[in-house]
Structures are given as structure tokens and as C-alpha cells.
Design an enzyme around this catalytic site. Structure first.
Site, short mmCIF file in Angstrom:
data_model
loop_
_atom_site.label_atom_id
_atom_site.label_comp_id
_atom_site.label_asym_id
_atom_site.label_seq_id
_atom_site.Cartn_x
_atom_site.Cartn_y
_atom_site.Cartn_z
CG ASN A 132 -33.95 3.78 8.79
OD1 ASN A 132 -34.48 2.67 8.74
ND2 ASN A 132 -33.28 4.29 7.77
CG ASP A 163 -32.28 7.22 3.94
OD1 ASP A 163 -32.85 6.60 4.85
OD2 ASP A 163 -32.12 6.76 2.79
CB ALA A 203 -21.49 -1.49 10.02
CD GLU A 204 -27.22 -3.14 7.84
OE1 GLU A 204 -28.38 -3.41 8.17
OE2 GLU A 204 -26.79 -3.32 6.68
CG HIS A 262 -29.31 4.13 4.76
ND1 HIS A 262 -30.36 3.82 3.92
CD2 HIS A 262 -28.29 4.51 3.96
CE1 HIS A 262 -29.99 4.01 2.66
NE2 HIS A 262 -28.73 4.42 2.66
N GLY A 265 -35.58 -9.88 9.07
CA GLY A 265 -35.39 -9.47 10.45
C GLY A 265 -34.03 -9.78 11.04
#
Length: 209
Positions: free
Chosen positions: A108, A151, A180-181, A110, A12
Site C-alpha cells: 500500500n 497502516d 514521493a508517491e 500511504h 488513479g
């Protein structure tokens, strides 16, 4: 106020990034209503409890058929009047019944620049292994809306990250998470929560501030 369900299979870290952004005020007009995981030992459930939001275990293994699980997942989301479903490292295939009920309301994260290194089998470290094997100089992360493909949904945000000489899948994974994420997933949620995102076919339009 946008109500989110965050679906997670593991530790998480992206969930934590969302929580941190909510606390910092970089995500506005939104709240987490429930965190759902398919693994009882997922640390994401502990993060949810520590944050004071509902932590719900829903595993396909606990149902006689996959369809029973699919309906239970849909029921859990509908009962909580969820506006947005956030897949933050969720390794269960989202069933068509949920996708239909939440059309253009599931996103989502990715860990690559889609359409590179995505699709069936591309998750976790596998993505970064493929990127390094191909010898790319830039990878990154993508936030996209979820459709019935893998995706393949409309792309909302992307952020590139440099691949450095000597990178391993693990070092590249950590850099993409940090650079980034953990940045674009909270940003995507804030944009959606404030009505700045529209989807037409495969095109996502973001309203300029």
C-alpha cells in the site's frame, strides 16, 4: 514475470505512475494483469482500458453481504494468478481472507511518514490536514506491506517531502504525490519483481544492487 493487480478507488494517479514506469523501463519483470475499483465512475478504470489491461468493477454495494464481496475479490485475484496486489488509493478494507492468501504480497502507498498521520480515518486530504495542524516541517510517503491492521504492516520504502510555509492540504498533497508517491511506489514494485525484497516479521530487507 510478476503479475500485478492494482486496486484503486479514485482517479488513479498512482496507477498512472506505475504504467508510466512500466513504459519507461524503470519497473522491469512485471505487468499489470487487472485493475480493480469499487467505484464505477473511478477514472482509474478508464486509465486501465486506455492502457489495454482488464478493468474490473467490484463494489461491496453489489453484494448482499460483505463476506460475499470478500470472497468475490479473493476469487478475482486467484483466478488471474496474481503475484502482487498493489493498493493505490484503495478505500475498501482488505479482508482477512485476501491478506491470508497473499501474505507479504500486498503493498500500500500511504501519504505520510508512518507511523505519523496514519491509521483509522487517515486517508486522502485528511492526512495532510492533520500534518499541517500539527505543524510538522517534513511529511512524505510510505510504501508498506499490508497486514490486518490499518497502516501497521512492515515498511518497505519511505521518502520525505518538505512542508512549506503557506501550504494547504491540497498543495501538500500534490507535492507529496509528485515528489514521493509517484517515485517510491514504482520503485517498490521493481524491487519486488526482481526478487530484491525479503520480509521477516516487521523487518524488510532490500538486497543491495
Amino acid at each position: 514475470m510478476l503479475k500485478m493487480a492494482v486496486l484503486v478507488s479514485g482517479g488513479g494517479t498512482n496507477l498512472q505512475a506505475i504504467m508510466d514506469a512500466l513504459d519507461a523501463g524503470t519497473i522491469t519483470n512485471a505487468q499489470i494483469s487487472v485493475v480493480i475499483s469499487n467505484h464505477a465512475e473511478a477514472y482509474a478504470l478508464e486509465r486501465a482500458k486506455n492502457y489495454g489491461v482488464e478493468a474490473l468493477l467490484l463494489s461491496p454495494k453489489d453484494f448482499y453481504t460483505r463476506e460475499e464481496f470478500n470472497q468475490a475479490l479473493l476469487k478475482a485475484l486467484l483466478e488471474r494468478d496474481v503475484d502482487l496486489v498493489v493498493l493505490a488509493g484503495y478505500l475498501v478494507v482488505v479482508p482477512p481472507c485476501v491478506i491470508d492468501a497473499f501474505e507479504n504480497r500486498i503493498i500500500n502507498i500511504h501519504p505520510s511518514l508512518i507511523p505519523s498521520f496514519c491509521g483509522k480515518g487517515c486517508y486522502g486530504l485528511h492526512v495532510h490536514e492533520k500534518a499541517l495542524a500539527r505543524g510538522v516541517k517534513v511529511s512524505g510517503a510510505t510504501v508498506h506491506f499490508v497486514d490486518e491492521g490499518t497502516d501497521t504492516g512492515p515498511i518497505l520504502l519511505q521518502k520525505p517531502v518538505e512542508v512549506k510555509q503557506g501550504d494547504t492540504p491540497e498543495t501538500l498533497q500534490k507535492r507529496i504525490m509528485k515528489e514521493a508517491e509517484w517515485k517510491i511506489l514504482p520503485k517498490a514494485i521493481d524491487l519486488i519483481a526482481n526478487g530484491k525484497v525479503s520480509v521477516s516479521g516487521r523487518t524488510v530487507t532490500i538486497e543491495e544492487s
